[in-house]
Design an enzyme around this catalytic site. Structure first.
Site, PDB file in Angstrom:
ATOM      1  CB  CYS A  73      -0.967  -0.019   1.175  1.00  0.00           C
ATOM      2  SG  CYS A  73      -2.230  -1.280   0.942  1.00  0.00           S
ATOM      3  NE  ARG A  83       1.071  -7.670  -2.166  1.00  0.00           N
ATOM      4  CZ  ARG A  83      -0.260  -7.548  -2.262  1.00  0.00           C
ATOM      5  NH1 ARG A  83      -0.831  -7.409  -3.443  1.00  0.00           N
ATOM      6  NH2 ARG A  83      -1.008  -7.575  -1.183  1.00  0.00           N
TER       7      ARG A  83
HETATM    8  N1  LIG Z   1      -3.419  -5.244   1.207  1.00  0.00           N
HETATM    9  C1  LIG Z   1      -3.734  -4.270   2.036  1.00  0.00           C
HETATM   10  O1  LIG Z   1      -3.259  -4.196   3.183  1.00  0.00           O
HETATM   11  C2  LIG Z   1      -4.696  -3.194   1.620  1.00  0.00           C
HETATM   12  C3  LIG Z   1      -5.239  -2.329   2.594  1.00  0.00           C
HETATM   13  C4  LIG Z   1      -6.111  -1.333   2.188  1.00  0.00           C
HETATM   14  C5  LIG Z   1      -6.428  -1.171   0.844  1.00  0.00           C
HETATM   15  N2  LIG Z   1      -5.865  -2.010  -0.072  1.00  0.00           N
HETATM   16  C6  LIG Z   1      -6.237  -1.810  -1.478  1.00  0.00           C
HETATM   17  O2  LIG Z   1      -7.198  -2.804  -1.832  1.00  0.00           O
HETATM   18  C7  LIG Z   1      -7.012  -3.213  -3.187  1.00  0.00           C
HETATM   19  C8  LIG Z   1      -6.765  -4.704  -3.240  1.00  0.00           C
HETATM   20  O3  LIG Z   1      -5.562  -4.981  -2.545  1.00  0.00           O
HETATM   21  P1  LIG Z   1      -5.149  -6.473  -2.199  1.00  0.00           P
HETATM   22  O4  LIG Z   1      -3.952  -6.389  -1.306  1.00  0.00           O
HETATM   23  O5  LIG Z   1      -6.335  -7.237  -1.760  1.00  0.00           O
HETATM   24  O6  LIG Z   1      -4.692  -6.986  -3.646  1.00  0.00           O
HETATM   25  P2  LIG Z   1      -4.418  -8.500  -4.075  1.00  0.00           P
HETATM   26  O7  LIG Z   1      -3.480  -8.410  -5.196  1.00  0.00           O
HETATM   27  O8  LIG Z   1      -4.079  -9.303  -2.872  1.00  0.00           O
HETATM   28  O9  LIG Z   1      -5.852  -8.994  -4.608  1.00  0.00           O
HETATM   29  C9  LIG Z   1      -6.478  -8.531  -5.765  1.00  0.00           C
HETATM   30  C10 LIG Z   1      -7.257  -9.699  -6.351  1.00  0.00           C
HETATM   31  O10 LIG Z   1      -8.054  -9.237  -7.440  1.00  0.00           O
HETATM   32  C11 LIG Z   1      -8.094 -10.271  -8.398  1.00  0.00           C
HETATM   33  N3  LIG Z   1      -8.519  -9.732  -9.694  1.00  0.00           N
HETATM   34  C12 LIG Z   1      -7.856  -8.918 -10.545  1.00  0.00           C
HETATM   35  N4  LIG Z   1      -8.592  -8.669 -11.640  1.00  0.00           N
HETATM   36  C13 LIG Z   1      -9.761  -9.335 -11.483  1.00  0.00           C
HETATM   37  C14 LIG Z   1     -10.932  -9.483 -12.271  1.00  0.00           C
HETATM   38  N5  LIG Z   1     -11.036  -8.891 -13.464  1.00  0.00           N
HETATM   39  N6  LIG Z   1     -11.921 -10.257 -11.809  1.00  0.00           N
HETATM   40  C15 LIG Z   1     -11.834 -10.872 -10.622  1.00  0.00           C
HETATM   41  N7  LIG Z   1     -10.751 -10.773  -9.827  1.00  0.00           N
HETATM   42  C16 LIG Z   1      -9.722 -10.022 -10.250  1.00  0.00           C
HETATM   43  C17 LIG Z   1      -6.671 -10.814  -8.403  1.00  0.00           C
HETATM   44  O11 LIG Z   1      -6.585 -12.104  -8.966  1.00  0.00           O
HETATM   45  C18 LIG Z   1      -6.355 -10.804  -6.906  1.00  0.00           C
HETATM   46  O12 LIG Z   1      -6.688 -12.029  -6.289  1.00  0.00           O
HETATM   47  C19 LIG Z   1      -5.856  -2.374  -3.724  1.00  0.00           C
HETATM   48  O13 LIG Z   1      -6.380  -1.224  -4.338  1.00  0.00           O
HETATM   49  C20 LIG Z   1      -5.102  -1.988  -2.464  1.00  0.00           C
HETATM   50  O14 LIG Z   1      -4.393  -0.797  -2.613  1.00  0.00           O
HETATM   51  C21 LIG Z   1      -5.017  -3.013   0.273  1.00  0.00           C
END
Ligand SMILES: NC(=O)c1ccc[n+]([C@@H]2O[C@H](COP(=O)([O-])OP(=O)(O)OC[C@H]3O[C@@H](n4cnc5c(N)ncnc54)[C@H](O)[C@@H]3O)[C@@H](O)[C@H]2O)c1
Length: 440
Positions: free
Chosen positions: A261, A329
């Protein structure tokens, strides 16, 4: 309520499990077929405390299901969350291609039955307007929907806790109808709910992450001043944190922020500000200081080994960007190891959960079974992540097995005085011997 979550990653899976735990019916969708197959066998795609039990319980109670079928999910749900990735794009802005693709896919399956589409992924201000435009372009004419922004503030390592009991829930809404429904969904979370316009909600997320990053870069800058004066960063952080306007949290000096993030969100916020015609100078400095901090740490390790790392054996404790997660990451540990490898050091490492992930990007280091094996016959030990197992180590045993008892503690988990008494050559961050004579 019936909920669909598109994107079953760190955010989507935790959010889905927590809603199911609250009694809602949830479909978690992902386009990664392997991930969904594993989840259907109750194999988690990543490590997060308490997540597996919660997923198991709700899956068995048929409140939580996993699918690759976005059509099924959109048809089923009253509320559709978008929780796909928004990684760093080539120009430094957020890559919104996953968001755009999902918006288009959702649009195809909308109809006269009203739905709320929630933007949960972290996005630059103005993205909800773009999602709405895309959906209107591809949805049938009778499609009935509203967009809501609900930025996510969960913290990996305590994701369940920070989802079920967040400091606040931010809801950006445009219509009274969406406002009523989305408030109802979150009413049972027992947290402060802030309802605002959509642009403000989007901005709050980038603004909050930037502020946190600023605290880290600030305390790391102070740590560097401490090293030049013999002041102790822990005392300084405690002293300033007692001021209620500052507060004691997020004031731990270390090796810089990382993770999925902060680095990308800071970069995306700088990028969108530039596009809006505002030069966000503070934030650029925050990013630069963070990059420099990693270099300082590499220099510290080198200095402790007389500036020659060739064939030196260095043990690394910790690979994940923080404890209680296997997420590597943008982990500073990985970056620092790569730098040490470039100087031909021999690296062995141990992390309680992140070694499987690390093997994908660092295939050429030696992975150990425990912290002692990692330290065995090393010239220097570097502590990169503050896992509890490292804090509870037997220090006399550690000293006995190292070739040279040199420790670079990137997380300040030990006390310099105690370490010195035990015979270690110990360097923390911002906790060095006085060098006040450096002042000219
Ligand atoms: N990881 C954190 O701590 C955190 C905290 C707050 C906000 N966020 C935000 O939340 C969002 C997601 O983060 P994350 O860590 O869960 O990412 P991640 O990479 O762990 O998960 C994203 C998922 O989306 C799936 N995906 C992508 N395209 C798709 C589609 N067309 N159809 C269905 N699934 C699809 C991917 O396969 C993946 O499993 C980001 O914008 C991130 O900045 C993350």
């Amino acid at each position: 309520m019936k909920i669909a979550i598109i994107g079953t990653g760190h955010v989507g899976l935790v959010t889905g499990a927590c809603f199911a735990q609250k009694g809602h019916k949830v479909i978690c969708v992902d386009n990664n077929h392997g991930k969904i197959k594993s989840l259907q066998k109750l194999i988690m795609p990543f490590y997060e405390p308490r997540l597996e039990q919660m997923v198991r319980r709700n899956y068995k109670a048929s409140r939580l299901i996993f699918s690759t079928d976005i059509k099924q999910a959109v048809n089923f749900a009253e509320i559709v969350f978008i929780a796909v990735g928004t990684p760093l794009g080539p120009g430094g802005g957020a890559d919104l291609s996953q968001i755009r693709r999902v918006a288009k896919e959702i649009a195809h399956h909308l109809n006269h039955r009203y739905k709320i589409i929630v933007e949960k992924s972290t996005v630059p201000v103005g993205t909800a307007e773009e999602i709405e435009r895309i959906i209107k372009l591809y949805a049938p004419e009778n499609a009935s929907f509203d967009i809501v922004s609900n930025p996510e503030f969960l913290q990996e390592g305590s994701a369940i806790e920070t989802t079920l009991r967040p400091d606040r829930i931010v809801l950006g809404v445009k219509t009274k109808r969406a406002d009523n429904i989305i408030r109802l969904l979150f009413a049972s979370f027992n947290s402060k709910i802030l309802v605002t316009d959509i642009n403000s909600a989007e901005l709050i997320k980038h603004a909050a992450n930037s502020f946190l990053a600023m605290k880290i870069s600030y305390i790391n800058s102070l740590a560097n001043i401490c090293e030049k004066t013999g002041a102790d960063i822990k005392s300084v952080a405690y002293g300033i944190g007692l001021d209620k306007r500052i507060n004691p949290h997020f004031l731990n000096a270390g090796i810089g922020y990382g993770g999925f993030c902060l680095p990308k969100d800071i970069s995306a916020f700088i990028h969108i500000s530039d596009k809006l015609g505002y030069d966000f100078q503070i934030l650029k400095a925050v990013r630069d200081v963070n990059n420099l901090q990693r270099e300082f740490v590499v220099r510290k390790i080198k200095k402790s080994l007389r500036n020659n790392l060739k064939n030196r054996h260095i043990g690394i404790w910790g690979l994940s960007f923080k404890p209680d997660t296997d997420d590597i990451r943008e982990s500073p540990s990985i970056y620092i190891i790569q730098k040490l490898l470039q100087e031909q050091a021999y690296i062995k490492s141990y992390d309680p959960y992140a070694m499987k992930e690390a093997q994908k990007v660092l295939p050429n280091i030696h992975y150990c079974r425990d912290p002692y094996e990692t330290a065995y016959k090393t010239d220097c030990l570097f502590i990169a992540t503050e896992w509890d197992i490292f804090k509870n180590i037997s220090l006399p045993r550690l000293k006995a097995i190292m070739r040279q008892p040199i420790i670079i503690d990137g997380r300040n988990i030990f006390e310099p005085e105690k370490m010195k008494k035990l015979g270690f050559v110990y360097h923390g961050i911002g906790r060095e011997e006085p060098q006040i004579s450096q002042i000219k």
